[in-house]
Motif scaffolding. Structure first.
Motif: not given
Length: 138
Positions: A45-47, A56-57, A31-43
């Motif tokens: 998918x997790x959502x 998801x929750x 979550x703290x890496x939300x601005x990084x594209x790799x992390x955003x893509x994974x997040x």
């Protein structure tokens, strides 16, 4: 490699784990890496995790607690892609963050900024999240 980079790499590896608990932990850690594209893509998918709504929750809650524009944008994007069942769990995660200890004071400000996002799906999702944050259920 810095400690922060190691944390990102470890969380990205956990994001594809067969264990829901490891995927949920990855959502919290990323979550703290939300601005990084790799992390955003994974997040995203997790959502939208198809195997376990706890992932998801907990990911939605972690991103809402971060409260940054990139973090809330990911919740809004996922909401635009979610079916009604998954959307309910996204809403629950947002609710948990807002009513939990410390709350999520930046959510409304982030949603207001996202109302100007070039992507319609993000604007719609942000409007829904803002309604959740202002609504009677909170």
């Amino acid at each position: 490699m810095t400690e922060k980079t190691n944390g990102l790499e470890a969380a990205l590896a956990q994001a594809s784990s067969p264990s829901w608990t490891q995927r949920a932990r990855a959502g919290r850690d990323l979550a703290s890496f939300a601005g990084i594209s790799e992390a955003a893509e994974a997040l995203v998918d997790l959502l939208l995790d198809v195997e376990d709504t706890a992932v998801t929750r907990q990911t939605a809650e972690a991103l809402t607690r971060v409260g940054s524009v990139p973090a809330i944008r990911l919740v809004a994007l996922a909401l635009a892609q979610a079916d009604d069942h998954r959307a309910d769990w996204l809403q629950t995660g947002v609710h948990d963050a807002i009513v939990g200890p410390g709350g999520a004071p930046d959510v409304a400000a982030a949603c207001e900024k996202l109302a100007q996002d070039p992507e319609e799906a993000v604007r719609r999702g942000a409007a829904d999240i803002l309604a959740w944050a202002d609504g009677p259920s909170f």
